[in-house]
Design a protein around this motif. Structure first.
Motif, PDB file in Angstrom:
ATOM      1  N   ARG A 165       0.831  -1.201   0.000  1.00  0.00           N
ATOM      2  CA  ARG A 165       0.000   0.000   0.000  1.00  0.00           C
ATOM      3  C   ARG A 165       0.868   1.255   0.000  1.00  0.00           C
ATOM      4  NH1 ARG A 165      -3.033  -0.352   5.291  1.00  0.00           N
ATOM      5  NH2 ARG A 165      -1.227  -1.643   5.871  1.00  0.00           N
ATOM      6  N   VAL A 166       0.293   2.326  -0.551  1.00  0.00           N
ATOM      7  CA  VAL A 166       0.939   3.635  -0.529  1.00  0.00           C
ATOM      8  C   VAL A 166      -0.037   4.625   0.083  1.00  0.00           C
ATOM      9  CG1 VAL A 166       2.079   5.448  -1.836  1.00  0.00           C
ATOM     10  CG2 VAL A 166       2.234   3.078  -2.617  1.00  0.00           C
ATOM     11  N   LEU A 167       0.402   5.302   1.131  1.00  0.00           N
ATOM     12  CA  LEU A 167      -0.455   6.256   1.834  1.00  0.00           C
ATOM     13  C   LEU A 167       0.132   7.654   1.699  1.00  0.00           C
ATOM     14  CD1 LEU A 167      -0.972   4.257   5.173  1.00  0.00           C
ATOM     15  CD2 LEU A 167      -2.381   4.186   3.111  1.00  0.00           C
ATOM     16  N   PRO A 168      -0.578   8.589   1.053  1.00  0.00           N
ATOM     17  CA  PRO A 168      -0.092   9.966   1.010  1.00  0.00           C
ATOM     18  C   PRO A 168      -0.016  10.541   2.419  1.00  0.00           C
ATOM     19  CG  PRO A 168      -1.858   9.622  -0.577  1.00  0.00           C
ATOM     20  CD  PRO A 168      -1.841   8.415   0.310  1.00  0.00           C
ATOM     21  N   VAL A 169       1.027  11.308   2.694  1.00  0.00           N
ATOM     22  CA  VAL A 169       1.243  11.886   4.018  1.00  0.00           C
ATOM     23  C   VAL A 169       1.196  13.405   3.912  1.00  0.00           C
ATOM     24  CG1 VAL A 169       2.866  12.154   5.930  1.00  0.00           C
ATOM     25  CG2 VAL A 169       2.625   9.931   4.793  1.00  0.00           C
ATOM     26  N   ALA A 170       0.363  14.015   4.722  1.00  0.00           N
ATOM     27  CA  ALA A 170       0.303  15.473   4.850  1.00  0.00           C
ATOM     28  C   ALA A 170      -0.152  15.775   6.264  1.00  0.00           C
ATOM     29  CB  ALA A 170      -0.647  16.073   3.819  1.00  0.00           C
ATOM     30  N   GLU A 171       0.742  15.530   7.210  1.00  0.00           N
ATOM     31  CA  GLU A 171       0.429  15.774   8.609  1.00  0.00           C
ATOM     32  C   GLU A 171       1.711  16.093   9.364  1.00  0.00           C
ATOM     33  OE1 GLU A 171       0.069  11.858  11.038  1.00  0.00           O
ATOM     34  OE2 GLU A 171      -0.972  11.465   9.140  1.00  0.00           O
ATOM     35  N   ALA A 172       1.584  16.691  10.520  1.00  0.00           N
ATOM     36  CA  ALA A 172       2.726  17.113  11.334  1.00  0.00           C
ATOM     37  C   ALA A 172       3.670  18.016  10.555  1.00  0.00           C
ATOM     38  CB  ALA A 172       3.475  15.887  11.880  1.00  0.00           C
ATOM     39  N   GLY A 173       3.116  18.732   9.557  1.00  0.00           N
ATOM     40  CA  GLY A 173       3.941  19.599   8.730  1.00  0.00           C
ATOM     41  C   GLY A 173       4.759  18.873   7.696  1.00  0.00           C
ATOM     42  N   LEU A 174       4.565  17.563   7.544  1.00  0.00           N
ATOM     43  CA  LEU A 174       5.349  16.729   6.641  1.00  0.00           C
ATOM     44  C   LEU A 174       4.582  16.450   5.352  1.00  0.00           C
ATOM     45  CD1 LEU A 174       6.524  14.122   9.311  1.00  0.00           C
ATOM     46  CD2 LEU A 174       7.816  16.099   8.472  1.00  0.00           C
ATOM     47  N   VAL A 175       5.310  16.278   4.256  1.00  0.00           N
ATOM     48  CA  VAL A 175       4.712  15.946   2.970  1.00  0.00           C
ATOM     49  C   VAL A 175       5.499  14.792   2.367  1.00  0.00           C
ATOM     50  CG1 VAL A 175       4.109  16.746   0.662  1.00  0.00           C
ATOM     51  CG2 VAL A 175       4.002  18.343   2.600  1.00  0.00           C
ATOM     52  N   GLY A 176       4.780  13.771   1.913  1.00  0.00           N
ATOM     53  CA  GLY A 176       5.449  12.632   1.291  1.00  0.00           C
ATOM     54  C   GLY A 176       4.494  11.483   1.090  1.00  0.00           C
ATOM     55  N   ASP A 177       5.036  10.284   1.022  1.00  0.00           N
ATOM     56  CA  ASP A 177       4.240   9.079   0.823  1.00  0.00           C
ATOM     57  C   ASP A 177       4.824   7.954   1.670  1.00  0.00           C
ATOM     58  OD1 ASP A 177       2.407   9.863  -1.537  1.00  0.00           O
ATOM     59  OD2 ASP A 177       4.406  10.421  -2.234  1.00  0.00           O
ATOM     60  N   LEU A 178       3.938   7.179   2.288  1.00  0.00           N
ATOM     61  CA  LEU A 178       4.332   6.049   3.114  1.00  0.00           C
ATOM     62  C   LEU A 178       4.064   4.757   2.343  1.00  0.00           C
ATOM     63  CD1 LEU A 178       5.418   5.618   6.055  1.00  0.00           C
ATOM     64  CD2 LEU A 178       3.075   5.021   6.671  1.00  0.00           C
ATOM     65  N   TYR A 179       5.102   3.973   2.110  1.00  0.00           N
ATOM     66  CA  TYR A 179       5.015   2.722   1.360  1.00  0.00           C
ATOM     67  C   TYR A 179       5.075   1.567   2.346  1.00  0.00           C
ATOM     68  CZ  TYR A 179       6.026   5.567  -2.762  1.00  0.00           C
ATOM     69  OH  TYR A 179       5.986   6.509  -3.765  1.00  0.00           O
ATOM     70  N   LEU A 180       4.022   0.730   2.324  1.00  0.00           N
ATOM     71  CA  LEU A 180       3.911  -0.370   3.274  1.00  0.00           C
ATOM     72  C   LEU A 180       4.086  -1.708   2.566  1.00  0.00           C
ATOM     73  CD1 LEU A 180       0.799   0.880   5.273  1.00  0.00           C
ATOM     74  CD2 LEU A 180       3.194   1.035   5.957  1.00  0.00           C
ATOM     75  N   PRO A 181       4.806  -2.654   3.177  1.00  0.00           N
ATOM     76  CA  PRO A 181       4.917  -4.004   2.602  1.00  0.00           C
ATOM     77  C   PRO A 181       3.567  -4.705   2.619  1.00  0.00           C
ATOM     78  CG  PRO A 181       6.591  -3.604   4.295  1.00  0.00           C
ATOM     79  CD  PRO A 181       5.581  -2.502   4.408  1.00  0.00           C
ATOM     80  N   PRO A 182       3.454  -5.821   1.905  1.00  0.00           N
ATOM     81  CA  PRO A 182       2.188  -6.572   1.917  1.00  0.00           C
ATOM     82  C   PRO A 182       1.883  -7.127   3.305  1.00  0.00           C
ATOM     83  CG  PRO A 182       3.606  -7.270   0.104  1.00  0.00           C
ATOM     84  CD  PRO A 182       4.435  -6.411   0.988  1.00  0.00           C
ATOM     85  N   GLY A 183       0.598  -7.254   3.587  1.00  0.00           N
ATOM     86  CA  GLY A 183       0.172  -7.880   4.818  1.00  0.00           C
ATOM     87  C   GLY A 183       0.080  -6.924   5.987  1.00  0.00           C
ATOM     88  N   ALA A 184      -0.297  -7.482   7.139  1.00  0.00           N
ATOM     89  CA  ALA A 184      -0.404  -6.710   8.369  1.00  0.00           C
ATOM     90  C   ALA A 184       0.737  -7.114   9.287  1.00  0.00           C
ATOM     91  CB  ALA A 184      -1.747  -6.969   9.043  1.00  0.00           C
ATOM     92  N   GLY A 185       1.346  -6.144   9.947  1.00  0.00           N
ATOM     93  CA  GLY A 185       2.448  -6.450  10.842  1.00  0.00           C
ATOM     94  C   GLY A 185       3.283  -5.227  11.090  1.00  0.00           C
ATOM     95  N   VAL A 186       4.481  -5.437  11.619  1.00  0.00           N
ATOM     96  CA  VAL A 186       5.420  -4.340  11.840  1.00  0.00           C
ATOM     97  C   VAL A 186       6.729  -4.680  11.151  1.00  0.00           C
ATOM     98  CG1 VAL A 186       4.410  -3.485  13.989  1.00  0.00           C
ATOM     99  CG2 VAL A 186       6.102  -5.326  14.068  1.00  0.00           C
ATOM    100  N   TRP A 187       7.367  -3.650  10.623  1.00  0.00           N
ATOM    101  CA  TRP A 187       8.604  -3.819   9.865  1.00  0.00           C
ATOM    102  C   TRP A 187       9.563  -2.680  10.228  1.00  0.00           C
ATOM    103  CZ3 TRP A 187       3.701  -3.676   7.744  1.00  0.00           C
ATOM    104  CH2 TRP A 187       3.203  -4.872   7.199  1.00  0.00           C
TER     105      TRP A 187
END
Length: 445
Positions: free
Chosen positions: A147-169
């Motif tokens: 998944r790719v999540l656009p980021v526009a919070e805490a004054g930050l701009v970018g995109d968060l790229y997540l691996p497949p599945g649910a978990g922590v990495w």
């Protein structure tokens, strides 16, 4: 890209037959970082054939490559072992059909070259001027369930790229260079597919951020690292840091300023000095600030030919950086130097000694020397590639034939031999993943 993929797929299926000449590319549908084998069968022995490849970039422009081959005693060509005698590359090179793709001379290459979508390549074989077989090869950049999540919070701009599945990495902060905007989406997606939460951070050149690379706060990058570490998907309280060119300079300043925040640092074609930004006022100012004050920098010399602003004549700006260092006093060099020895993590430097943008090999060597002299025990290293240019970091097996980089009113020559640069990209990607795996806490998927 979706239309381009459809065109490639539609254009090949009707031409493939189960008897007669066939071209095969495998493995299909795997990561672009995994080597592939292209073979042609079903031809007369000793036949002369042309094997070609085509794909589209993120602007829908067609890239093409080819090699000229002679079939072996059983009428086969294995591109992994057979030498090309002509076309866009020569010699034995399993990756030649991919890195040697090129646009027509009048076209401009976009930056970045690809989005985070898969790269679909149409492959064919011509005999006596006619195409006798075709196939497609899909090379995965982003895992389908990632998944790719656009980021526009805490004054930050970018995109968060997540691996497949649910978990922590483990988390990785990715910084692009002087081109500005969001970092290369293909590189971010490919790193995420290796099992990392990748935050591609924009730090200028997008709405809500400075227009130019001038006086970017260090606090902005440190906030991004802290924000990433606090994400529920991220394991551990230290993150990895990967930067390219000016992004590598930024990365080294960040990791030197707050060492406890970072578990590993990768600096592609870096600088050991702070250089001025790229504002349009003509006044040189620092690229970075700390607590509102300019981070000391070394003034740059003008690049020869930069005033002509002729895109057909790329400027080699590396010479200007070399002249500036040669003319500077020891005091000015000391003031502008990034204190990389303060970093408490392994640092991987990568560079090409034919870099036309700036002297990345010399700059990386000086940085590593500072770390070594200070007795840094964290296993820092330099991968330098003789003959390679500026573009040694990123996604493997993309074209390296277009070395001109638009930079405002001028075009910069990235330098380097395309084949050598392509081989360097493959090595730097493997080394980057290896360093991150050794240094970062492992998550659970």
């Amino acid at each position: 890209m979706a239309c381009a993929v459809a065109l490639l797929t539609a254009g090949c299926s009707a031409d493939v037959t189960e008897t007669g000449p066939q071209i095969t590319a495998r493995p299909d549908g795997v990561s672009i970082g995994i080597p592939v084998q292209v073979t042609v069968d079903g031809l007369p022995a000793g036949d002369q054939v042309r094997i070609w490849a085509r794909t589209y970039d993120r602007q829908g422009q067609l890239w093409e490559s080819s090699g000229e081959f002679v079939t072996d005693g059983v009428g086969q060509v294995d591109v992994s072992t057979a030498a090309s005698t002509g076309g866009t590359y020569t010699g034995v090179d399993p990756h030649g059909l991919f890195w040697s793709m090129r646009l027509p001379d009048q076209k401009q290459a976009p930056y970045p070259l690809m989005d985070a979508d898969d790269v679909v390549v149409l492959l064919g074989v011509d005999r006596a001027g006619a195409t006798v077989a075709r196939t497609t090869l899909r090379r995965v950049v982003r895992e389908p369930s990632g998944r790719v999540l656009p980021v526009a919070e805490a004054g930050l701009v970018g995109d968060l790229y997540l691996p497949p599945g649910a978990g922590v990495w483990p988390g990785v902060l990715l910084l692009g260079g002087a081109e500005g905007g969001r970092p290369d989406p293909a590189y971010a997606a490919l790193l995420a597919s290796e099992g990392y939460v990748v935050f591609g951070l924009a730090y200028f050149g997008v709405p809500g951020l400075p227009d130019t690379l001038n006086r970017i706060p260090l606090e902005y990058g440190l906030t991004a690292a802290r924000w990433l570490a606090e994400r529920p998907e991220v394991a551990g309280d230290r993150v990895g840091l990967v930067g390219t060119a000016k992004g590598a300079e930024y990365a080294l300043v960040l990791a030197s300023t707050e060492p406890s925040r970072f578990a590993a640092v990768v600096a592609h074609v870096p600088s050991d000095l702070v250089w001025p930004g790229n504002g349009t006022t003509g006044t040189q100012m620092s690229s970075w600030t700390r607590a509102g004050a300019d981070v000391p920098f070394l003034r740059a010399s003008p690049a020869r030919g930069a005033s002509s602003a002729d895109p057909s004549h790329p400027v080699r700006s590396a010479d200007a950086y070399e002249r500036a260092v040669a003319a500077a006093s020891r005091w000015r060099l000391a003031v502008a130097r990034i204190p990389v020895e303060q970093i408490t993590a392994p640092v991987l430097f990568t560079s090409g000694d034919a870099d036309g943008v700036w002297p990345s090999t010399t700059q990386a060597q000086r940085a590593l020397e500072s770390i070594t002299k200070a007795g840094n025990p964290y296993g820092s290293a330099l991968l330098d590639f003789p003959g390679a240019g500026h573009l040694v970091g990123g996604v493997p097996d993309l074209p390296t034939t277009r070395t001109a980089i638009p930079n405002g009113p001028v075009t910069i020559d990235a330098g380097g031999d395309p084949a050598t640069t392509a081989a360097a990209v493959r090595d730097t990607f493997s080394a980057t993943v290896e360093l991150l795996r050794k240094a970062m806490p492992r998550g659970r998927g």
